[in-house]
Design a protein around this motif. Sequence first.
Motif, short mmCIF file in Angstrom:
data_model
loop_
_atom_site.label_atom_id
_atom_site.label_comp_id
_atom_site.label_asym_id
_atom_site.label_seq_id
_atom_site.Cartn_x
_atom_site.Cartn_y
_atom_site.Cartn_z
N ASP A 31 0.86 -1.17 0.00
CA ASP A 31 0.00 0.00 0.00
C ASP A 31 0.90 1.23 0.00
O ASP A 31 1.38 1.66 1.04
CB ASP A 31 -0.90 -0.03 1.25
CG ASP A 31 -1.81 1.18 1.36
OD1 ASP A 31 -1.70 2.09 0.52
OD2 ASP A 31 -2.62 1.22 2.30
N THR A 32 1.14 1.79 -1.18
CA THR A 32 2.05 2.93 -1.27
C THR A 32 1.45 4.19 -0.66
O THR A 32 2.17 5.07 -0.20
CB THR A 32 2.48 3.20 -2.72
OG1 THR A 32 1.34 3.61 -3.48
CG2 THR A 32 3.09 1.96 -3.34
N GLY A 33 0.12 4.27 -0.67
CA GLY A 33 -0.53 5.42 -0.05
C GLY A 33 -0.20 5.51 1.43
O GLY A 33 -0.05 6.60 2.00
N ALA A 34 -0.06 4.34 2.07
CA ALA A 34 0.30 4.31 3.49
C ALA A 34 1.69 4.91 3.69
O ALA A 34 1.96 5.54 4.73
CB ALA A 34 0.27 2.87 4.00
N ARG A 129 -1.08 6.00 -6.92
CA ARG A 129 -1.52 6.94 -7.94
C ARG A 129 -0.51 7.10 -9.08
O ARG A 129 -0.79 7.81 -10.04
CB ARG A 129 -1.84 8.30 -7.31
CG ARG A 129 -3.08 8.25 -6.44
CD ARG A 129 -3.35 9.57 -5.74
NE ARG A 129 -4.59 9.49 -4.99
CZ ARG A 129 -4.73 8.91 -3.81
NH1 ARG A 129 -3.68 8.34 -3.24
NH2 ARG A 129 -5.88 8.87 -3.19
N ASP A 130 0.66 6.49 -8.94
CA ASP A 130 1.67 6.60 -9.99
C ASP A 130 2.39 5.28 -10.22
O ASP A 130 3.51 5.26 -10.72
CB ASP A 130 2.68 7.69 -9.65
CG ASP A 130 3.49 7.36 -8.38
OD1 ASP A 130 3.08 6.44 -7.64
OD2 ASP A 130 4.51 8.04 -8.14
N TYR A 144 -6.32 0.56 -13.90
CA TYR A 144 -6.73 1.88 -13.41
C TYR A 144 -8.13 1.69 -12.84
O TYR A 144 -9.10 1.54 -13.58
CB TYR A 144 -6.73 2.91 -14.54
CG TYR A 144 -6.93 4.33 -14.03
CD1 TYR A 144 -5.85 5.06 -13.55
CD2 TYR A 144 -8.18 4.94 -14.04
CE1 TYR A 144 -6.01 6.35 -13.07
CE2 TYR A 144 -8.35 6.23 -13.57
CZ TYR A 144 -7.26 6.94 -13.09
OH TYR A 144 -7.43 8.21 -12.61
N LEU A 145 -8.19 1.68 -11.51
CA LEU A 145 -9.46 1.43 -10.81
C LEU A 145 -10.08 2.76 -10.43
O LEU A 145 -9.48 3.56 -9.71
CB LEU A 145 -9.20 0.59 -9.55
CG LEU A 145 -10.42 0.31 -8.66
CD1 LEU A 145 -11.48 -0.48 -9.42
CD2 LEU A 145 -9.98 -0.44 -7.41
N ALA A 187 2.48 18.99 -10.25
CA ALA A 187 3.57 19.10 -11.23
C ALA A 187 4.37 17.81 -11.38
O ALA A 187 4.85 17.48 -12.46
CB ALA A 187 4.49 20.25 -10.84
N VAL A 188 4.51 17.06 -10.28
CA VAL A 188 5.34 15.85 -10.29
C VAL A 188 4.45 14.60 -10.25
O VAL A 188 3.64 14.43 -9.35
CB VAL A 188 6.30 15.84 -9.08
CG1 VAL A 188 7.19 14.60 -9.13
CG2 VAL A 188 7.15 17.11 -9.07
N ASP A 189 4.60 13.75 -11.26
CA ASP A 189 3.89 12.46 -11.33
C ASP A 189 2.40 12.60 -11.03
O ASP A 189 1.87 11.99 -10.08
CB ASP A 189 4.51 11.46 -10.35
CG ASP A 189 5.96 11.18 -10.65
OD1 ASP A 189 6.36 11.36 -11.80
OD2 ASP A 189 6.69 10.78 -9.72
N PRO A 190 1.67 13.38 -11.80
CA PRO A 190 0.22 13.51 -11.57
C PRO A 190 -0.51 12.20 -11.79
O PRO A 190 -0.03 11.32 -12.51
CB PRO A 190 -0.21 14.56 -12.59
CG PRO A 190 0.79 14.41 -13.71
CD PRO A 190 2.10 14.11 -13.01
#
Length: 223
Positions: A31-34, A129-130, A144-145, A187-190
């Motif tokens: 879980d990268t969001g974590a 997200r990226d 892409y969920l 700006a970075v990795d939208p």
Amino acid sequence: MLSIAIDGPVGAGKSTVADEVARRLGILHLDTGAMYRAVGLAVTEAGIDPADEAAVTALCLEGKARVDVRYENGGQITLVNGQDVTCRIRSQEAGTAASMVSRYPEVRRMLVRRQRELAQEKPMLLDGRDIGPVVLPNASLKVYLTASPEARATRRLNQLAEKGETADFATILAEVNARDHQDMTRAVDPLRQAEDAVLVDSSEMDFEETVAAILRLAEAANG
């Protein structure tokens, strides 16, 4: 080696769906969001304004926001400076801070580097997200969920109700839309769908249907 990337907007159910998909496939879920929430927590607990990019960057460069993960019984334990913060990063404050610090190049470089290292160690599913466009551009499967803002706001409202908390639908919907705008225009990795990602729209799907759809894709990708 099987690697799966799941990207999508806030409230799309990525983490819970990814947990179950990984469990059924017998692989780990990162879980990268974590990890971004962990940086957000480190920033706020250091008394730094998440909007202060220079101060956040300095904290990372000084090694005072070191984020790592370990696994216990197949579940992810998120660490900041060696301390387990798995529960604490789920606060609204940590989430808001994460949304802000995730825009900063140094934060993203630090975490993307670690995410790639983890994904090279064993079969793994990453959500964020990226992931497809940036972290795992050569993933076996990219998904892409997503779901409509209204569906995502309704799910969030139901989650809060289950916790005994009350909230206004219009307020939550506005927050979802604001977060989408911030994530998609940074700006970075939208946030964006990778060109080779499969779109899964769960607006009219329940949890089990969403999991089943991604499992079918994973099985096809894995031969």
